[in-house]
Design a protein around this motif. Structure first.
Motif, PDB file in Angstrom:
ATOM      1  N   UNK A 208       0.847  -1.190   0.000  1.00 54.97           N
ATOM      2  CA  UNK A 208       0.000   0.000   0.000  1.00 54.97           C
ATOM      3  C   UNK A 208       0.884   1.241   0.000  1.00 54.97           C
ATOM      4  N   UNK A 209       0.324   2.372  -0.480  1.00 50.22           N
ATOM      5  CA  UNK A 209       1.218   3.511  -0.715  1.00 50.22           C
ATOM      6  C   UNK A 209       1.798   4.088   0.563  1.00 50.22           C
ATOM      7  N   UNK A 210       1.059   4.005   1.680  1.00 47.20           N
ATOM      8  CA  UNK A 210       1.607   4.563   2.921  1.00 47.20           C
ATOM      9  C   UNK A 210       2.815   3.740   3.398  1.00 47.20           C
TER      10      UNK A 210
ATOM     11  N   UNK B  25       5.702   4.439   1.189  1.00 47.92           N
ATOM     12  CA  UNK B  25       6.303   5.708   1.580  1.00 47.92           C
ATOM     13  C   UNK B  25       7.260   5.506   2.762  1.00 47.92           C
ATOM     14  N   UNK B  26       6.816   4.722   3.765  1.00 50.01           N
ATOM     15  CA  UNK B  26       7.641   4.534   4.956  1.00 50.01           C
ATOM     16  C   UNK B  26       8.910   3.741   4.640  1.00 50.01           C
TER      17      UNK B  26
ATOM     18  N   UNK C   2      11.526   5.643   2.690  1.00 51.85           N
ATOM     19  CA  UNK C   2      12.287   6.589   3.500  1.00 51.85           C
ATOM     20  C   UNK C   2      13.367   5.867   4.292  1.00 51.85           C
TER      21      UNK C   2
ATOM     22  N   UNK D  88      17.335   4.037   2.153  1.00 51.59           N
ATOM     23  CA  UNK D  88      18.679   4.616   1.983  1.00 51.59           C
ATOM     24  C   UNK D  88      19.538   4.447   3.234  1.00 51.59           C
TER      25      UNK D  88
ATOM     26  N   UNK E 211      14.421   8.695  -7.554  1.00 53.51           N
ATOM     27  CA  UNK E 211      14.830   9.989  -7.000  1.00 53.51           C
ATOM     28  C   UNK E 211      14.996   9.918  -5.498  1.00 53.51           C
ATOM     29  N   UNK E 212      14.059   9.262  -4.821  1.00 54.00           N
ATOM     30  CA  UNK E 212      14.115   9.201  -3.363  1.00 54.00           C
ATOM     31  C   UNK E 212      15.288   8.366  -2.869  1.00 54.00           C
ATOM     32  N   UNK E 213      15.644   7.317  -3.616  1.00 54.34           N
ATOM     33  CA  UNK E 213      16.727   6.456  -3.168  1.00 54.34           C
ATOM     34  C   UNK E 213      18.087   7.092  -3.420  1.00 54.34           C
ATOM     35  N   UNK E 214      18.146   8.003  -4.373  1.00 55.37           N
ATOM     36  CA  UNK E 214      19.420   8.663  -4.659  1.00 55.37           C
ATOM     37  C   UNK E 214      20.379   7.713  -5.368  1.00 55.37           C
TER      38      UNK E 214
ATOM     39  N   UNK F 154      20.500  12.256  -9.790  1.00 58.08           N
ATOM     40  CA  UNK F 154      20.075  13.628  -9.998  1.00 58.08           C
ATOM     41  C   UNK F 154      20.527  14.137 -11.366  1.00 58.08           C
TER      42      UNK F 154
ATOM     43  N   UNK G  88      18.425  12.615 -14.119  1.00 58.79           N
ATOM     44  CA  UNK G  88      17.105  13.239 -14.110  1.00 58.79           C
ATOM     45  C   UNK G  88      17.141  14.632 -14.718  1.00 58.79           C
TER      46      UNK G  88
ATOM     47  N   UNK H  33      -8.846   1.616  -1.044  1.00 59.32           N
ATOM     48  CA  UNK H  33      -7.819   2.001  -0.082  1.00 59.32           C
ATOM     49  C   UNK H  33      -6.835   2.969  -0.743  1.00 59.32           C
TER      50      UNK H  33
ATOM     51  N   UNK I 298      -2.562  12.111   8.302  1.00 58.72           N
ATOM     52  CA  UNK I 298      -1.502  11.163   7.977  1.00 58.72           C
ATOM     53  C   UNK I 298      -1.786  10.442   6.660  1.00 58.72           C
TER      54      UNK I 298
ATOM     55  N   UNK J  34       1.045  12.946   0.537  1.00 57.72           N
ATOM     56  CA  UNK J  34       2.319  12.247   0.551  1.00 57.72           C
ATOM     57  C   UNK J  34       3.423  13.267   0.339  1.00 57.72           C
TER      58      UNK J  34
ATOM     59  N   UNK K 184      17.870  14.364   6.408  1.00 57.83           N
ATOM     60  CA  UNK K 184      17.930  13.884   5.040  1.00 57.83           C
ATOM     61  C   UNK K 184      17.122  14.819   4.150  1.00 57.83           C
TER      62      UNK K 184
ATOM     63  N   UNK L 218      14.903  14.783   0.722  1.00 57.73           N
ATOM     64  CA  UNK L 218      14.277  13.985  -0.338  1.00 57.73           C
ATOM     65  C   UNK L 218      14.061  14.864  -1.552  1.00 57.73           C
ATOM     66  N   UNK L 219      14.704  14.502  -2.628  1.00 55.78           N
ATOM     67  CA  UNK L 219      14.566  15.256  -3.866  1.00 55.78           C
ATOM     68  C   UNK L 219      13.522  14.564  -4.728  1.00 55.78           C
ATOM     69  N   UNK L 220      12.331  15.134  -4.826  1.00 56.36           N
ATOM     70  CA  UNK L 220      11.283  14.519  -5.639  1.00 56.36           C
ATOM     71  C   UNK L 220      11.342  15.002  -7.082  1.00 56.36           C
TER      72      UNK L 220
ATOM     73  N   UNK M 155      13.775  16.208   5.760  1.00 62.72           N
ATOM     74  CA  UNK M 155      13.341  15.516   6.975  1.00 62.72           C
ATOM     75  C   UNK M 155      14.189  16.064   8.105  1.00 62.72           C
TER      76      UNK M 155
END
Lengths: 359, 361, 300
Positions: free
Chosen positions: A164-166, A169-170, A173, A176, A197-200, A218, A221, B199, B239, B243, B305, B307-309, B316
């Motif tokens: 699931x997307x939440x 997301x966790x 984060x 890395x 992008x998020x993982x770098x 980066x 991209x 969901x 929450x 996102x 940290x 985060x580059x989106x 963070x």
């Protein structure tokens, strides 16, 4: 240590799945394989792991040829899209299983399992079985098992795709931090540009079995070599429009003329294609120096923090992204504006000739 | 086409005698208007499917009533409730053609043939199924099959409501947004009351004009997508929607001020004195919190940290034991790891025991 | 990948060849051999070519007459029991509970007749139907129905058919039940919501989903009933007259009663051939039914 693919090709049923790929991965790095489904990401991983043999080319580990070597002789761990754990074993035993196979002493096993569990925040669940866990916890267990093995090469094949997307997301984060703590060679396959992008780290952009571009995430991209790289590294899809530069003016396909300011200024006369991501297109009107287009809204997708406005302009589909929640009725006509300083310009051969922030 | 009223509706799979906290759906009272597009949104186990099954009549409630246009339909069977439903996985009648599949609900109710044909043609056109009308439904792809299921759900013009149970689960990601926009267009075209269970926040926010967010068997907020974003009524909504999600941190609040880690943050509204013994938190979305060079008057934080989106950067940061996500203004570079946090007072909300406290302007 | 050619592998399958040759091919060859010859006992054999086969297919001869008559009875019998057992099995399966403890009870009750050996089934019914001491026979006669399977052809047939239905409907029902169980709940809910009648649910959902198991049930029941021997032999012994003499009973009479090995061998070969052809037809139909199914989409 390093792993190298040297002019590797692989064919399945006469169809090439990997075409002449050369790639070097160094210890302590994270490389993201980014590309759409069937672009060859999994094939590359299987070649790296030694599960498949290349039709031609070599696989080197520390400059030693291991092309034909069996997978069991390589130090590899893998995490899959499906959550693969031993259903009857506890989380503790799941994580400990590769160490038991290696015949490590009991104290060492306990120490390393506890370390991995701490890193992946699994300590409260060690006594449960995988089926009593949420999807995210199950996948963390699988990742812990891969890490504890102490393998030199850890391969993760779209590990978050089924969450699931939440939860995604966790875990995104946390990854890395986990990678940094481990020091192995990590290879992470994904279809999602935002994940890369998020993982770098580094990104290897793949398309139809070929490596299009590899390098710092980066940089890939922000400086895509070709239109195709920009397309692969763009979600929602890259917006594209053709232009013709002539006498200090640019003529957009579909009939808009504007002075060739910004990045257009230094272009030689001729036809180009302009690519811009959703956030480079703004919905507004009357901003000086911007190029404005009339576009019709087809649908507005709202993700929560952002709204993606799908537009139709001169028979091509564009997407603009807006902060927050905005709803436009389908059929609504609005002004989409483009900053001539904030676009990617590709020449007739689809090679990048101008990009924002490039000297 | 009906207005739907839920009156003190609750359900426990353990029967009415079960303790209230164990109810799969805790008592809810709300009204859904005729012709509206509603989404029930929440993680698995939040009670949204139970609520859907209560409305469709598959499950009989332990307590409360359901009214369609004021008439109590709680004791009626699924068949008699005059609703349509689309399931998670395609339901196709194998022996029939696509056209016969679409016509099935109408034929069963003895609708005249001319009317059936006209309606089937209209629905097939809307769903781009016209070229397949004469084909056997079994041989089509999962996408096409689910479109047929959607079509069968929408083919009757006289239903009280059309229920969708995560209908896009089997659809390829690339096709999802097309079908999402199709559903939205269908809602406009057909004037049916639609209830969509999912969901996935994007599906819910894109489809519905009113999103009902559920958590742990409760409806925690029912509102437009903008309301859910701008003014979450419950910390869970903050929450879950967005996102990254909302920053929620413990604070001491009195009057126009909130105190976090010994630092005072100005608030837009007056909260007076909040009752003692409640858990007080403030919530602010990362979009309304940005980092700046450290300065006096700013809450100072340490960057962990960035985060580059691509389109935006989020930092963070940590303040004491509390973590925040904060927007980084374009071009902002951090001299060392310390920054100041700038709050947008209009978007800082106060929560008591997870529920929004409305201040006084 | 390249295949390694290694002739030594043949030695590994040699034992199987030996066993199959000994248990199947050699006896079959013996039967073929017998079918071409005539014997008057004392192990004296005379060459008869295809004579027996000609006679078998010629209704004017004794052998042909008996064979074709018993074959006709066999086909009639199979047709009747299929016509009864398949619909009955479907009805039983449909009326079974779909969940709860009653499921287990129903399954055990259904499985009971299947666990009883053929000859025991025959004996049970033989006694059950006797007009003097059998519960069924006595009751029927007391009610004024003149029932006697030893003297009345119709009663004999009815007894054999009822016995087979009692014994084997469970199998059809169990197969159908398995087919029904595989239908997801959503289908029934959808049908309810679509306003489908009970009959429409059966026709549009249940029957199509049972298609394949039904074909298997029909094949199994046809084969079994076509080879039926023990039960009618125990109950009626093929009588009264020849009215319940099926091909298998006729075969045993010729082979062991008259010791006409040549005729019996020819008959059994033809019998075998019929079964093979029927099997092939069923197999073809079933595999074609399989092709109708669309390729499932991977992933999800």
């Amino acid at each position: 240590m390093s792993v190298t693919l040297e002019h590797v090709t692989r064919t399945v049923d006469g169809i090439p799945t990997i075409r002449d790929v050369s790639l070097t991965l160094e210890r302590g790095t994270l490389s993201v394989l980014l590309g759409p489904t069937l672009s060859g990401k999994t094939s590359i991983m299987r070649l790296l792991a030694g599960l498949d043999k290349p039709a031609s080319g070599r696989v080197l580990v520390d400059d030693k040829d291991v092309t034909g070597a069996d997978v069991r002789q390589r130090s590899v761990a893998m995490v899959y899209q499906q959550f693969i754990n031993y259903p009857s074993l506890t989380v503790y035993e799941n994580i400990a299983s590769p160490l038991r196979v290696q015949g490590r002493p009991r104290e060492e096993i306990d120490r390393r399992v506890q370390e991995a569990a701490k890193l992946l925040r699994l300590e409260p669940f060690l006594k449960r079985t995988p089926l009593q866990l949420s999807g995210g916890q199950q996948q963390r267990t699988a990742i812990a098992r891969a890490l504890v093995k102490g393998a030199d090469l850890v391969l993760l094949d779209e590990p978050l795709a089924n969450l699931d997307y939440k939860l995604r997301e966790e875990l995104r984060a946390e990854l890395p931090r986990i990678f940094e703590a481990s020091g192995a060679i990590f290879v992470y396959a994904t279809t999602e540009p935002s994940e890369a992008l998020l993982l770098g780290g580094d990104t290897v952009c793949m398309w139809q079995g070929e490596v299009l571009q590899a390098g710092n995430t980066s940089k890939v991209y922000r400086q895509p070599d070709t239109l195709r790289v920009a397309q692969v590294f763009s979600d929602p899809p890259l917006n594209i429009v053709g232009i013709e530069k002539k006498n200090g003016q640019v003529a957009y396909a579909g009939g808009i003329q504007a002075p060739a300011t910004g990045l257009y200024a230094s272009l030689a006369d001729g036809p180009y294609r302009v690519g811009f991501r959703a956030h480079q297109l703004e919905v507004a009107n009357g901003i000086a120096g911007r190029h404005a287009f009339h576009a019709t809204v087809t649908v507005t997708e709202i993700t929560g923090s952002e709204s993606f406005v799908h537009l139709n302009r001169d028979a091509s589909n564009w997407v603009a992204v807006l902060q927050g929640v905005h709803e436009y009725e389908p059929g609504h006509v609005l002004d989409a504006v483009l900053d001539p300083n904030n676009v990617f310009v590709f020449d007739a051969a689809d090679r990048l000739v101008a990009a924002p922030g490039r000297a | 086409m009906a207005r739907i009223d839920l009156v003190d509706l609750a359900h426990s799979y353990g029967g009415n005698a079960a303790p209230p906290e164990s109810f799969a759906l805790k008592p809810v009272t709300m009204t859904w208007r005729q012709g509206g597009a509603y989404a029930l949104l929440g993680p698995s186990g939040c009670g949204k499917t139970t609520l859907l099954n209560l409305i469709s009549g598959i499950v009989t409630p332990s307590r409360g009533k359901i009214l369609f246009d004021g008439a109590d339909i709680t004791p009626l069977s699924t068949q008699k409730r005059n609703i349509a439903q689309v399931f998670q996985f395609p339901v196709i009648y194998d022996t029939m053609t696509v056209g016969q599949n679409l016509a099935f609900p109408l034929k069963n109710r003895g609708v005249p043939k001319a009317e059936v044909d006209a309606r089937v043609k209209q629905i097939a056109d809307l769903l781009d199924l016209t070229p397949y009308l004469g084909r056997k439904a079994t041989r089509l792809t999962a996408d096409a099959k689910q479109k047929i299921s959607l079509g069968r759900g929408l083919v009757r013009s006289d239903v009280a409501a059309v229920l969708f149970d995560e209908p896009l689960t089997v659809i390829d990601p690339e096709l999802k947004w097309q079908l999402r926009s199709k559903l939205k267009a269908l809602h406009r075209e057909l004037d049916l009351t639609m209830i969509y269970v999912t969901h996935d926040q994007t599906e819910a926010l894109t489809f519905a004009d009113t999103v009902v967010v559920m958590h742990d068997g409760r409806v925690v907020q029912s509102g437009t997508p903008a309301e859910l974003f701008d003014k979450p009524a419950h910390t869970f909504v903050g929450y879950f929607i967005g996102s990254p999600g909302m920053n929620i941190v413990p604070a001491a609040v009195s009057g126009h001020e909130a105190r976090v880690d010994g630092h005072t943050i100005g608030l837009h509204r007056n909260y007076g004195v909040l009752p003692a013994g409640t858990k007080i938190e403030i919530g602010v979305r990362p979009e309304f919190l940005h980092v700046a060079a450290p300065a006096s008057g700013l809450l100072s934080a340490m960057i962990e940290r960035i985060d580059d989106l691509g389109r935006a950067r989020f930092a963070r940061v940590r303040v004491g034991d509390e973590k925040f996500s904060a927007r980084m203004p374009p071009g902002f570079s951090v001299p060392d790891n310390m920054v100041g946090l700038v709050f947008d007072p209009a978007h800082v909300h106060v929560y008591a025991d997870s529920r929004l406290v409305e201040g006084v302007a | 990948m390249d295949k390694t050619i290694n002739q030594k592998a043949w030695f590994l399958v040699l034992p199987v060849f030996a066993v199959v040759a000994f248990s199947a091919i050699l006896p079959l060859m013996t039967v073929v051999n017998y079918s071409m010859q005539d014997t008057f006992g004392n192990n004296q054999f005379f060459w008869n070519g295809v004579g027996w086969f000609k006679e078998l297919l010629d209704p004017s001869t004794d052998l042909g007459g008996r064979f074709l008559a018993s074959l006709g009875r066999n086909l009639l019998f199979s047709a009747i029991i299929l016509a009864i057992e398949v619909p009955l099995g479907i009805v039983v399966a449909l009326s079974m509970p779909r969940e709860g403890w009653t499921v287990a009870v129903c399954l055990v009750i259904l499985a009971l007749p299947l666990l009883i050996p053929w000859n025991v089934v025959g004996t049970i019914w033989q006694i059950f139907g006797r007009p003097d001491i059998g519960l069924l026979g006595y009751t029927l006669n007391t009610l004024g129905i003149d029932y006697n399977y030893v003297s009345n052809e119709f009663d004999a047939w009815a007894t054999v058919i009822v016995m087979d239905v009692w014994h084997w409907t469970s199998l059809v029902a169990l197969l159908c039940y398995a087919g029904l169980k595989s239908i997801p709940d959503a289908y029934y809910q959808a049908a309810q919501i679509d306003g489908a009648s009970r009959w429409a649910v059966f026709k549009a959902i249940q029957l199509p989903k049972m298609n394949r198991v039904l074909l298997i049930a029909v094949l199994l029941r046809f084969m079994d009933s076509f080879m039926i021997y023990t039960e009618p032999f125990v109950v009626t012994g093929g009588g009264p007259g020849n009215s319940t003499t099926f091909v298998s009973i006729e075969l045993v009479k010729i082979a062991l009663g008259q010791f006409d090995l040549g005729k019996a061998a020819a008959l059994s070969l033809v019998y075998n051939l019929i079964i093979l052809i029927v099997c092939w037809v069923f197999y073809t139909v079933m595999t074609n039914a399989g092709v109708e199914r669309p390729a499932k989409k991977g992933g999800a």
